[in-house]
Design an enzyme around this catalytic site. Structure first.
Site, PDB file in Angstrom:
ATOM      1  N   HIS A 102       0.882  -1.173   0.000  1.00 44.73           N
ATOM      2  CA  HIS A 102       0.000   0.000   0.000  1.00 44.73           C
ATOM      3  C   HIS A 102       0.919   1.221   0.000  1.00 44.73           C
ATOM      4  O   HIS A 102       1.994   1.177   0.617  1.00 44.73           O
ATOM      5  CB  HIS A 102      -0.840   0.108   1.265  1.00 44.73           C
ATOM      6  CG  HIS A 102      -1.768  -1.021   1.545  1.00 44.73           C
ATOM      7  ND1 HIS A 102      -1.358  -2.193   2.124  1.00 44.73           N
ATOM      8  CD2 HIS A 102      -3.103  -1.144   1.366  1.00 44.73           C
ATOM      9  CE1 HIS A 102      -2.409  -2.991   2.284  1.00 44.73           C
ATOM     10  NE2 HIS A 102      -3.474  -2.383   1.827  1.00 44.73           N
ATOM     11  N   ASP A 105       2.185   2.077   3.415  1.00 45.49           N
ATOM     12  CA  ASP A 105       3.111   1.131   4.067  1.00 45.49           C
ATOM     13  C   ASP A 105       4.545   1.533   3.788  1.00 45.49           C
ATOM     14  O   ASP A 105       5.425   1.352   4.616  1.00 45.49           O
ATOM     15  CB  ASP A 105       3.070  -0.299   3.496  1.00 45.49           C
ATOM     16  CG  ASP A 105       1.724  -0.915   3.361  1.00 45.49           C
ATOM     17  OD1 ASP A 105       0.843  -0.551   4.137  1.00 45.49           O
ATOM     18  OD2 ASP A 105       1.588  -1.786   2.478  1.00 45.49           O
TER      19      ASP A 105
HETATM   20  C1  XUL Z   1      -7.534  -6.389   4.538  1.00 45.80           C
HETATM   21  C2  XUL Z   1      -6.819  -6.857   3.350  1.00 45.80           C
HETATM   22  C3  XUL Z   1      -5.946  -5.853   2.688  1.00 45.80           C
HETATM   23  C4  XUL Z   1      -5.898  -5.969   1.195  1.00 45.80           C
HETATM   24  C5  XUL Z   1      -5.149  -4.868   0.509  1.00 45.80           C
HETATM   25  O1  XUL Z   1      -8.418  -7.301   5.069  1.00 45.80           O
HETATM   26  O2  XUL Z   1      -6.922  -7.998   2.973  1.00 45.80           O
HETATM   27  O3  XUL Z   1      -4.675  -5.951   3.241  1.00 45.80           O
HETATM   28  O4  XUL Z   1      -5.344  -7.174   0.801  1.00 45.80           O
HETATM   29  O5  XUL Z   1      -5.621  -3.614   0.837  1.00 45.80           O
END
Ligand code: XUL
Ligand code: CO
Length: 443
Positions: A102, A105
């Site tokens: 992300h 992150d």
């Molecule tokens: C949350 C989840 C996230 C997604 C990406 O439950 O699975 O980490 O994979 O945003």
């Protein structure tokens, strides 16, 4: 490269199922050919940056417990740089082929939209160099549109267009980063794209807003040369009480309704499927049969806890189903197997991160070997062909071709009389399944 993980030497090697070395693969042998391709080609494992390098062990009852050497710098940008170095040291030592992130992150949010973009660009440059030096590639990127307080009522689905615009700014730069790092996917997981009460929510309007974001993002992606696919990751709840992207079937309906069918596939997560009351295999099958299974988050849940525990995938049963379905559809050209898993709160040590990923990679390598053998034997395909044989000719085939009226079907019922009862052979099939998993010594 022994700055953060001096206890592990490079790289984790394959030693086979008889090995007692906890820091060796028992099943994952990158070069081994299965079903015409190497394991490395089938199993595009991706390490999730958020859990593995930013995870703290926090839960709703207590804060962080890990002491990570890459998180000691006081300056947040320096800490982000150290974390990126640690990530690539870990991934190179593990032999993980891909990673996922992300935006927030990998880089802290700045004081303004422009400042955040500047910080992200700097970290992306560092990541690009590290990718080149190690050969680790980006599977997909995404934007965190759920942690910041402004997204409390959603990002794309927020009642306030000013919040929507903030989300767009993040998606734009996360897409830039994904393209710059050569990612083949871009994920939309709707963390707070849902609602808590209908007393204050217009669902139809909010979902139309989310569709607009998808169209705007795809349009932008095409203009900057994004060659991959968008993936929506379904989840029924948590953090929202009701999330719009409940499960694979719901998302497929959404894509059709809002004209997104041609550019969005699905990223199916095990623990999200189980939160929706399905099995992982169910949601994988729904997505795959629609031609829409793009990528997988391969963690597992916990039947006792019933929330999104994101545990590492040691369940071979799930892995066999996943690999069977992936082999049936001919692979995952733009996606792969993202762990999206975190070690337990009490697994404090860096070496626990190695154990966790090694176990997950081995489980899926076993899943691949077993699924391949099942497919070679035609275990499932033969049974399905027999079970539905009646629809291939005569009356069944005529019905499917649309050439039979309701009255003609009644005449057929009268002619043929009471049907013979045919067993589904469920227990027989389950026993066979277990033989493949446990009795046949598949190596
Ligand atoms: C949350 C989840 C996230 C997604 C990406 O439950 O699975 O980490 O994979 O945003
Ligand atoms: Co996920």
């Amino acid at each position: 490269m022994d700055r953060f993980f001096p206890e592990v030497s490079l790289p984790i090697a394959f030693e086979g199922p008889g090995s007692d070395n906890p820091l060796a693969f028992k099943w994952y042998d990158a070069k081994r050919v299965v079903a015409g391709r190497t394991m490395a080609e089938h199993l595009k494992f991706a390490v999730s940056y958020w859990h593995t390098f930013q995870g703290t062990g926090a839960d709703p009852f207590g804060g962080g417990v890990y002491q990570r050497p890459w998180k000691t710098a006081a300056d947040p940008v320096q800490q982000a740089r150290d974390t990126m170095d640690a990530a690539f040291e870990f991934m190179a030592k593990l032999g993980a082929p891909y990673w996922c992130f992300h935006d927030r992150d990998i880089a802290p949010e700045g004081a303004s939209v422009a400042d955040s973009a500047r910080i992200l660009d700097g970290i992306v440059k560092q990541a690009k160099q590290l990718q080149k030096a190690t050969g680790v590639k980006l599977l997909w990127g995404t934007a965190n549109l759920f942690s910041h307080a402004r997204y409390c009522h959603g990002a794309a689905t927020n009642p306030d267009p000013a919040v929507f615009a903030q989300g767009c700014a993040q998606v734009r730069h996360a897409l830039d980063a994904t393209v710059e790092l050569g990612g083949t996917g871009y994920v939309f997981w709707g963390g707070r794209e849902g609602y808590s009460t209908l007393l204050n929510t217009d669902m139809k309007r909010e979902q139309a807003q989310f569709a607009r974001l998808l169209h705007m993002a795809w349009d932008y992606g095409q203009r900057i040369g994004f060659k991959g696919r968008f993936f929506i990751e379904p989840k029924p709840k948590e953090p929202s009480t009701h999330q719009y992207d409940v499960d694979a079937a719901t998302v497929l309906g959404f894509l059709r309704e809002h004209g997104c069918w041609d550019f969005v596939d699905l990223n199916i997560e095990n623990n999200h499927a189980t939160l929706a009351g399905h099995t992982f295999a169910h949601d994988l099958m729904v997505a795959s049969q629609a031609g829409k299974l793009g990528s997988l988050d391969i963690n597992r849940g916990n039947p006792q806890l019933g929330w999104d525990t994101d545990q590492f995938p040691t369940n071979v049963d799930d892995a066999v189903w996943a690999m069977h379905i992936i082999l049936d559809q001919g692979g995952l050209p733009h996606g792969g197997l993202n762990f999206d898993a975190k070690v337990r709160r009490g697994s404090y040590d860096a070496v626990d991160l190695f154990h966790a990923h090694i176990g997950g990679m081995d489980a899926f390598a076993r899943g691949l070997i077993i699924a391949d053998k099942m497919r070679q034997d035609g275990f499932r395909a033969k049974h399905l062909a027999e079970r539905y044989a009646g629809w291939k000719q005569g009356f069944g085939a005529e019905v499917l071709a649309g050439r039979v009226t309701l009255e003609q079907a009644e005449a057929e019922a009268a002619r043929a009389g009471e049907p013979r009862r045919i067993s589904g052979r469920e227990e027989f099939l389950e026993n066979r399944w277990n033989q493949y998993l446990y009795d046949r010594g598949l190596h």
